[in-house]
Design an enzyme around this catalytic site. Structure first.
Site, PDB file in Angstrom:
ATOM      1  N   THR A  91      33.193  57.739  65.308  1.00 55.14           N
ATOM      2  CA  THR A  91      33.330  59.076  64.744  1.00 55.14           C
ATOM      3  C   THR A  91      33.781  58.978  63.292  1.00 55.14           C
ATOM      4  O   THR A  91      34.626  58.157  62.958  1.00 55.14           O
ATOM      5  CB  THR A  91      34.364  59.886  65.563  1.00 55.14           C
ATOM      6  OG1 THR A  91      34.029  59.785  66.945  1.00 55.14           O
ATOM      7  CG2 THR A  91      34.349  61.340  65.157  1.00 55.14           C
ATOM      8  N   TYR A 114      38.053  45.139  68.612  1.00 57.31           N
ATOM      9  CA  TYR A 114      38.213  45.778  67.309  1.00 57.31           C
ATOM     10  C   TYR A 114      39.529  46.552  67.225  1.00 57.31           C
ATOM     11  O   TYR A 114      40.337  46.351  66.315  1.00 57.31           O
ATOM     12  CB  TYR A 114      37.042  46.742  66.981  1.00 57.31           C
ATOM     13  CG  TYR A 114      37.472  47.690  65.894  1.00 57.31           C
ATOM     14  CD1 TYR A 114      37.546  47.256  64.577  1.00 57.31           C
ATOM     15  CD2 TYR A 114      37.953  48.966  66.197  1.00 57.31           C
ATOM     16  CE1 TYR A 114      38.050  48.076  63.575  1.00 57.31           C
ATOM     17  CE2 TYR A 114      38.461  49.790  65.215  1.00 57.31           C
ATOM     18  CZ  TYR A 114      38.500  49.345  63.906  1.00 57.31           C
ATOM     19  OH  TYR A 114      39.026  50.139  62.938  1.00 57.31           O
ATOM     20  N   TRP A 171      46.605  59.169  58.571  1.00 55.99           N
ATOM     21  CA  TRP A 171      47.170  58.048  59.328  1.00 55.99           C
ATOM     22  C   TRP A 171      47.539  56.877  58.421  1.00 55.99           C
ATOM     23  O   TRP A 171      48.030  55.855  58.894  1.00 55.99           O
ATOM     24  CB  TRP A 171      46.199  57.597  60.417  1.00 55.99           C
ATOM     25  CG  TRP A 171      44.796  57.438  59.945  1.00 55.99           C
ATOM     26  CD1 TRP A 171      44.245  56.323  59.403  1.00 55.99           C
ATOM     27  CD2 TRP A 171      43.776  58.435  59.960  1.00 55.99           C
ATOM     28  NE1 TRP A 171      42.948  56.555  59.080  1.00 55.99           N
ATOM     29  CE2 TRP A 171      42.627  57.859  59.408  1.00 55.99           C
ATOM     30  CE3 TRP A 171      43.723  59.780  60.381  1.00 55.99           C
ATOM     31  CZ2 TRP A 171      41.426  58.555  59.256  1.00 55.99           C
ATOM     32  CZ3 TRP A 171      42.534  60.466  60.238  1.00 55.99           C
ATOM     33  CH2 TRP A 171      41.392  59.853  59.679  1.00 55.99           C
ATOM     34  N   ARG A 172      47.294  57.025  57.115  1.00 57.93           N
ATOM     35  CA  ARG A 172      47.724  55.955  56.207  1.00 57.93           C
ATOM     36  C   ARG A 172      49.108  56.222  55.651  1.00 57.93           C
ATOM     37  O   ARG A 172      49.634  55.429  54.869  1.00 57.93           O
ATOM     38  CB  ARG A 172      46.713  55.806  55.066  1.00 57.93           C
ATOM     39  CG  ARG A 172      45.441  55.138  55.531  1.00 57.93           C
ATOM     40  CD  ARG A 172      44.588  54.673  54.390  1.00 57.93           C
ATOM     41  NE  ARG A 172      43.453  53.926  54.913  1.00 57.93           N
ATOM     42  CZ  ARG A 172      42.240  53.933  54.366  1.00 57.93           C
ATOM     43  NH1 ARG A 172      42.021  54.636  53.269  1.00 57.93           N
ATOM     44  NH2 ARG A 172      41.267  53.243  54.904  1.00 57.93           N
ATOM     45  N   GLU A 217      42.859  55.223  65.491  1.00 59.41           N
ATOM     46  CA  GLU A 217      41.820  54.215  65.723  1.00 59.41           C
ATOM     47  C   GLU A 217      40.901  54.605  66.875  1.00 59.41           C
ATOM     48  O   GLU A 217      39.695  54.385  66.813  1.00 59.41           O
ATOM     49  CB  GLU A 217      42.438  52.837  65.981  1.00 59.41           C
ATOM     50  CG  GLU A 217      43.020  52.175  64.739  1.00 59.41           C
ATOM     51  CD  GLU A 217      41.973  51.930  63.652  1.00 59.41           C
ATOM     52  OE1 GLU A 217      40.766  51.909  63.951  1.00 59.41           O
ATOM     53  OE2 GLU A 217      42.371  51.782  62.485  1.00 59.41           O
ATOM     54  N   ASP A 277      34.118  45.920  62.678  1.00 55.93           N
ATOM     55  CA  ASP A 277      33.466  47.158  63.101  1.00 55.93           C
ATOM     56  C   ASP A 277      32.155  47.264  62.323  1.00 55.93           C
ATOM     57  O   ASP A 277      31.764  46.321  61.626  1.00 55.93           O
ATOM     58  CB  ASP A 277      34.381  48.369  62.867  1.00 55.93           C
ATOM     59  CG  ASP A 277      34.547  48.698  61.392  1.00 55.93           C
ATOM     60  OD1 ASP A 277      34.184  47.851  60.527  1.00 55.93           O
ATOM     61  OD2 ASP A 277      35.027  49.800  61.077  1.00 55.93           O
ATOM     62  N   CYS A 299      29.825  50.545  50.210  1.00 59.91           N
ATOM     63  CA  CYS A 299      28.755  49.719  50.779  1.00 59.91           C
ATOM     64  C   CYS A 299      28.075  50.479  51.921  1.00 59.91           C
ATOM     65  O   CYS A 299      28.112  50.081  53.072  1.00 59.91           O
ATOM     66  CB  CYS A 299      29.357  48.393  51.266  1.00 59.91           C
ATOM     67  SG  CYS A 299      28.139  47.086  51.535  1.00 59.91           S
ATOM     68  N   CYS A 316      31.074  48.536  43.003  1.00 60.91           N
ATOM     69  CA  CYS A 316      31.604  47.596  44.000  1.00 60.91           C
ATOM     70  C   CYS A 316      32.407  46.477  43.317  1.00 60.91           C
ATOM     71  O   CYS A 316      31.917  45.814  42.407  1.00 60.91           O
ATOM     72  CB  CYS A 316      30.470  46.984  44.815  1.00 60.91           C
ATOM     73  SG  CYS A 316      31.065  45.781  46.019  1.00 60.91           S
TER      74      CYS A 316
END
Length: 345
Positions: free
Chosen positions: A40, A117, A21-22, A34, A135, A189, A199
């Site tokens: 999930t 969201y 989906w990107r 989304e 989220d 994270c 990070c």
DNA sequence: GTCCCGGTGT
DNA sequence: ACACCGGGAC
């Protein structure tokens, strides 16, 4: 704040996963992704997403699809309400927005299944609106970076976090920035054992500075689990070709899906299906919300002449079980039956 | 096996 | 505050 935005965004542009989906800015596809991603994990969603956009490639195709098809494409993802809401919302967009998905979060939020969201995610990613998302990933990143000690189970803390998400948002690239926050939460994270060494913003992180990453976010709500035992009846027709399924009514677990009849006592199962000729063929553990279910599976062979007494359900050829939407534990029962019938041949 | 994780609607 | 589901980590 500025350093945080720049480091996070450049990290994201270099390290982001190439998810299906990107590759698109099609708002319908982003919306579908989304909704699937609510509750999930990404790895679970990918095959479902691909199958969905192949079978229902446009908003109008979804709006015109029968409920059974929609549920079958959703089967196994859980939270089946999401599929019903998505279907309803697609119809609503056709009906009141002329088939054009609204571009503002405030309008998206009026559609069923789209909360704050998801509205923010679709608006920022598909339409570039300068609106934040919050989220589980973003909550974790923000509470760690800013060392927020209030419990995230309190409504006031959530409000504060929304406001903070709006303040840190990189207004020039809201979609990428929002995705970067979530990507950091999902791939670096982690809730347990975060990979602070890789990070990009660890030097700005309060939790890291005091070596207490794992203590954020602070949660107060204790999980109270309840163990329940349930008894499923596999009624198998004489010839071993057909089994009995019931459709779950609304307001129950797995609403709208088909299941083997199940009861909360063996006595009840015996009352309705007789005590003779039944045998235990297996058990399955599963959880639904706070319930941990131990599902005991009893099989009974039923003479063909009794098939008409199918109240509130239908007889299904075991070879056709694959076409019927079953929740995960009942899909396991179906697999169990198939393996037993194959080994019996 | 057991524990943990997570958006929306009510 | 709670109902809704399934899977991944350990």
């Amino acid at each position: 704040m500025k350093a945080f935005r720049i480091r996070l965004l450049s990290w994201y542009r270099k390290e982001k996963r190439l998810l299906p989906w990107r590759k698109t800015r099609n708002p319908y596809k982003i919306w579908v992704s989304e909704i699937m991603l609510q509750q999930t994990q990404v790895a679970t969603v990918i095959p479902y997403y691909r199958r969905w956009v192949k079978n229902l490639p446009t908003l109008r195709s979804l709006a015109g699809a029968p409920t059974g098809k929609v549920l079958r494409l959703w089967e196994g993802l859980g939270y089946y309400r999401r599929a019903r809401f998505l279907h309803e919302a697609a119809k609503k967009v056709v009906r009141i927005h002329g088939g054009k998905i609204p571009q503002e979060a405030s309008l998206l939020e009026k559609l069923p299944g789209i909360g704050r969201y998801t509205a923010g995610a679709i608006a920022s990613i598909a339409f570039g609106e300068k609106t934040p998302v919050l989220d589980g990933n973003v909550i974790r990143v923000l509470t760690r970076i800013f060392g927020i000690r209030q419990s995230v189970d309190r409504a006031g803390t959530v409000m504060r976090l929304w406001s903070l998400a709006g303040k840190v948002l990189e207004k020039s690239f809201p979609g990428d920035f929002n995705q970067a926050m979530m990507e950091l939460g999902a791939t670096v994270c982690f809730p347990q054992n975060p990979e602070c060494r890789v990070c990009p913003v660890r030097s700005l992180c309060k939790a890291h500075r005091i070596k207490k990453e794992m203590f954020f976010p602070v949660k107060t709500r204790r999980e109270v689990y309840e163990d329940v035992t349930m008894f499923a009846a596999v009624l198998l027709q004489d010839s071993h070709e057909k089994v009995f399924l019931q459709k779950q009514p609304g307001g129950h677990w797995w609403a709208g899906l088909w299941t083997f009849p199940f009861y909360n006592s063996l006595q009840k199962l015996r009352e309705l299906h007789g005590k003779n000729g039944i045998r235990l063929i297996g058990q399955i553990r599963h959880s639904v919300t706070r319930f941990r279910i131990n599902l005991k599976i009893w099989q009974k062979t039923v003479p063909a002449r009794n098939l008409n007494r199918a109240r509130g359900g239908r007889w299904v050829n075991i070879n056709n079980l694959g076409r019927i939407p079953l929740p995960a534990p009942h899909r396991k029962i179906a697999r169990l039956i198939n393996s037993l019938s194959e080994s019996g041949r």
